[in-house]
Design an enzyme around this catalytic site. Structure first.
Site, PDB file in Angstrom:
ATOM      1  N   LEU A 177       1.037  -1.119  -0.050  1.00 30.18           N
ATOM      2  CA  LEU A 177      -0.244   0.025  -0.111  1.00 30.18           C
ATOM      3  C   LEU A 177       1.001   1.255   0.210  1.00 30.18           C
ATOM      4  O   LEU A 177       1.658   1.413   0.858  1.00 30.18           O
ATOM      5  CB  LEU A 177      -0.859   0.057   1.439  1.00 30.18           C
ATOM      6  CG  LEU A 177      -2.033  -1.069   1.498  1.00 30.18           C
ATOM      7  CD1 LEU A 177      -1.282  -2.116   1.893  1.00 30.18           C
ATOM      8  CD2 LEU A 177      -3.004  -0.612   2.594  1.00 30.18           C
ATOM      9  N   ILE A 224       1.494  -5.352   7.992  1.00 27.41           N
ATOM     10  CA  ILE A 224       2.985  -5.033   8.316  1.00 27.41           C
ATOM     11  C   ILE A 224       3.301  -3.612   8.214  1.00 27.41           C
ATOM     12  O   ILE A 224       3.004  -2.856   6.932  1.00 27.41           O
ATOM     13  CB  ILE A 224       3.866  -5.690   7.155  1.00 27.41           C
ATOM     14  CG1 ILE A 224       3.547  -7.321   7.281  1.00 27.41           C
ATOM     15  CG2 ILE A 224       5.458  -5.604   7.348  1.00 27.41           C
ATOM     16  CD1 ILE A 224       4.275  -8.194   6.102  1.00 27.41           C
ATOM     17  N   GLY A 233       1.439   4.074   4.479  1.00 27.28           N
ATOM     18  CA  GLY A 233       2.394   3.247   3.823  1.00 27.28           C
ATOM     19  C   GLY A 233       2.601   1.956   4.576  1.00 27.28           C
ATOM     20  O   GLY A 233       2.977   1.886   5.808  1.00 27.28           O
ATOM     21  N   SER A 234       2.261   0.932   3.802  1.00 25.77           N
ATOM     22  CA  SER A 234       2.120  -0.365   4.586  1.00 25.77           C
ATOM     23  C   SER A 234       2.250  -1.886   3.408  1.00 25.77           C
ATOM     24  O   SER A 234       2.381  -1.455   2.358  1.00 25.77           O
ATOM     25  CB  SER A 234       1.368  -0.518   5.708  1.00 25.77           C
ATOM     26  OG  SER A 234       0.120  -0.278   4.956  1.00 25.77           O
ATOM     27  N   ARG A 235       1.937  -3.068   4.120  1.00 23.19           N
ATOM     28  CA  ARG A 235       1.821  -4.099   3.350  1.00 23.19           C
ATOM     29  C   ARG A 235       0.948  -5.125   4.235  1.00 23.19           C
ATOM     30  O   ARG A 235       0.879  -4.996   5.287  1.00 23.19           O
ATOM     31  CB  ARG A 235       3.293  -4.625   3.363  1.00 23.19           C
ATOM     32  CG  ARG A 235       3.453  -5.861   2.583  1.00 23.19           C
ATOM     33  CD  ARG A 235       4.792  -6.293   2.056  1.00 23.19           C
ATOM     34  NE  ARG A 235       5.059  -7.746   2.257  1.00 23.19           N
ATOM     35  CZ  ARG A 235       6.104  -8.170   1.944  1.00 23.19           C
ATOM     36  NH1 ARG A 235       7.416  -7.432   2.083  1.00 23.19           N
ATOM     37  NH2 ARG A 235       6.484  -9.556   2.007  1.00 23.19           N
TER      38      ARG A 235
END
Length: 244
Positions: free
Chosen positions: A121, A178, A208-210
């Site tokens: 993301l 994450i 911002g991430s995953r």
């Protein structure tokens, strides 16, 4: 107000208002609602703008910050597929990994590689997380870690994360939020024993991430690296029926 018929859907006519009500309806459909996690950021920015409204160098940046936060914390409505045995994307973003990987130990899914889909993301994506399948939450575990860029493969094991294990009719499924290089706050709004429906929102990661999803062995993954995923709508896997 009078109603007017629109395109038939499943044998029924979709109705829309007319006049002012129709304009308000269009705005509701175009401007997505906000996730509650964004309220303090937006309210704080608007408060700064109000206090410094006579000074453009304060007012303008504060209003721009409020608009940026509203965009980031948007919570758009989604329509989940009605197909049986499918898993949907848990987040908006780019599919970065479609492979098999040993899941985090805290998920309790064993030490053998399982089918995995990773979605990265960016700061421009909606950052809410949605359940890829219907199921009961078995566990929610937060693990401290690093803040490497979330699009790196090693981020799965090294970065700060929160894992959610779901008991589904197809077997246990793990979903991992994450944190990334910019993201420093993971919010998970579910607890063991909660029932999550397909595509239901259960958390958010700020800035911002995953999100990694681990499936039972034998799952057929249905996406490719580089593909854009839409949370709760994009089918990312077809699951086999669990054996008794």
């Amino acid at each position: 107000m009078a109603r007017r018929p629109r395109t038939p859907v499943d044998g029924h006519l979709t109705e829309h208002s007319t006049g002012i009500e129709h304009i308000a309806e269009l705005i509701r459909h175009t401007v997505p609602p906000l996730h509650p996690a964004g309220t303090p950021f937006i309210a704080g920015s608007l408060g700064v703008a109000a206090v410094g409204y006579r000074k453009g160098w304060i007012r303008v940046p504060a209003l721009l910050t409020a608009a940026a936060c509203a965009a980031f914390f948007r919570h758009p409505p989604r329509v989940t597929p009605t197909l049986e045995g499918v898993a949907v994307a848990p987040a908006d973003g780019e599919v970065t990994l479609v492979d098999e990987h040993v899941p985090p130990r805290e998920l309790g899914l064993g030490d053998q590689p399982l089918p995995r889909v990773s979605i990265f993301l960016s700061v421009f994506d909606a950052h809410v997380q949605r359940s890829p399948l219907a199921g009961v939450v078995d566990s929610v575990v937060h693990t401290d870690g690093k803040f490497l860029s979330a699009d790196l493969p090693e981020a799965s094991d090294a970065n700060e994360r929160t894992t959610v294990r779901l008991a589904t009719e197809y077997g246990p499924v793990g979903v991992v939020q994450i944190a990334g290089l910019v993201a420093r706050r993971i919010r998970t709004d579910c607890a063991p024993g909660d029932q999550l429906e397909l595509g239901e929102t259960y958390g958010i990661i700020r800035f911002g991430s995953r999100v990694d999803t681990y499936f039972p062995a034998g799952t057929e993954l249905a996406v490719y690296s580089g593909q854009r995923a839409v949370a709760a709508e994009t089918v990312i896997a077809h699951l086999p029926v669990a054996q008794p």
